[in-house]
Design an enzyme around this catalytic site. Structure first.
Site, mmCIF file in Angstrom:
data_model
loop_
_atom_site.group_PDB
_atom_site.id
_atom_site.type_symbol
_atom_site.label_atom_id
_atom_site.label_comp_id
_atom_site.label_asym_id
_atom_site.label_seq_id
_atom_site.Cartn_x
_atom_site.Cartn_y
_atom_site.Cartn_z
ATOM 1 N N GLY A 1 -26.132 16.267 -5.529
ATOM 2 C CA GLY A 1 -26.568 17.520 -6.123
ATOM 3 C C GLY A 1 -26.447 17.603 -7.634
ATOM 4 O O GLY A 1 -26.359 16.598 -8.326
ATOM 5 N N SER A 2 -26.397 18.838 -8.103
ATOM 6 C CA SER A 2 -26.512 19.199 -9.504
ATOM 7 C C SER A 2 -25.337 18.743 -10.364
ATOM 8 O O SER A 2 -24.196 18.703 -9.922
ATOM 9 C CB SER A 2 -26.631 20.720 -9.605
ATOM 10 O OG SER A 2 -26.541 21.143 -10.950
ATOM 11 N N THR A 3 -25.653 18.476 -11.627
ATOM 12 C CA THR A 3 -24.613 18.139 -12.595
ATOM 13 C C THR A 3 -23.653 19.301 -12.819
ATOM 14 O O THR A 3 -22.551 19.096 -13.313
ATOM 15 C CB THR A 3 -25.234 17.736 -13.951
ATOM 16 O OG1 THR A 3 -26.084 18.780 -14.399
ATOM 17 C CG2 THR A 3 -26.019 16.447 -13.823
ATOM 18 N N VAL A 4 -24.055 20.505 -12.467
ATOM 19 C CA VAL A 4 -23.174 21.666 -12.586
ATOM 20 C C VAL A 4 -21.958 21.508 -11.662
ATOM 21 O O VAL A 4 -20.929 22.131 -11.863
ATOM 22 C CB VAL A 4 -23.942 22.985 -12.295
ATOM 23 C CG1 VAL A 4 -23.028 24.188 -12.359
ATOM 24 C CG2 VAL A 4 -25.084 23.143 -13.288
ATOM 25 N N GLY A 5 -22.063 20.608 -10.679
ATOM 26 C CA GLY A 5 -20.944 20.345 -9.779
ATOM 27 C C GLY A 5 -19.677 19.951 -10.516
ATOM 28 O O GLY A 5 -18.567 20.293 -10.095
#
Length: 144
Positions: A64-68
């Site tokens: 998933g997202s780099t915001v992870g």
């Protein structure tokens, strides 16, 4: 019990102990884990409804997202982060999240953690030394 110490690759330094929580499903920290509570909220995930707080979280890799990475940092700030992480092979999102959150992380163990560890085993993850040591077995794990 015969001592078990598995060498691996250091991703995030530090040392922590805790109970193993195993998942064969990858984890996306953005959307799969509540950053306030540490509870896995992804409905069809193997750990759905379970808390990762204070656990040694074992999962193959992130997704998933780099915001992870930032969600991992929020987990740490909220006292809801895992004590340590063991991956089969860590990708950059989880690596960065563990480093900025100061969560010890090792991967690429000399034996698969799924062959050696069971839920509830007490382990020490030494990210600085690059190893995992089994300190105690759960009631359901009679190996060694």
């Amino acid at each position: 019990m015969v001592p078990i110490k598995l060498k691996g690759r250091t991703i995030a330094r530090g040392c922590a102990e805790g109970e193993v929580l195993l998942s064969k499903d990858p984890i996306s920290f953005l959307g799969s884990v509540d950053p306030k509570t540490g509870i896995v909220v992804e409905e069809k995930h193997a750990l759905a409804g379970k808390s990762i707080r204070g656990k040694v979280l074992v999962f193959p890799h992130g997704k998933g997202s780099t915001v992870g990475s930032y969600v991992m940092y929020q987990l740490k700030k909220n006292g809801a982060a895992p004590a340590a992480i063991i991956n089969l092979e860590t990708e950059p999102i989880v690596a960065v999240g563990a480093i900025i959150s100061e969560i010890p992380l090792v991967d690429m163990l000399e034996k698969s953690p799924y062959e050696v560890l069971k839920d509830g085993d007490l382990v020490r993850v030494d990210g600085s030394g690059g190893y995992v040591e089994v300190l105690g077995r759960s009631a359901g794990n009679t190996e060694n």
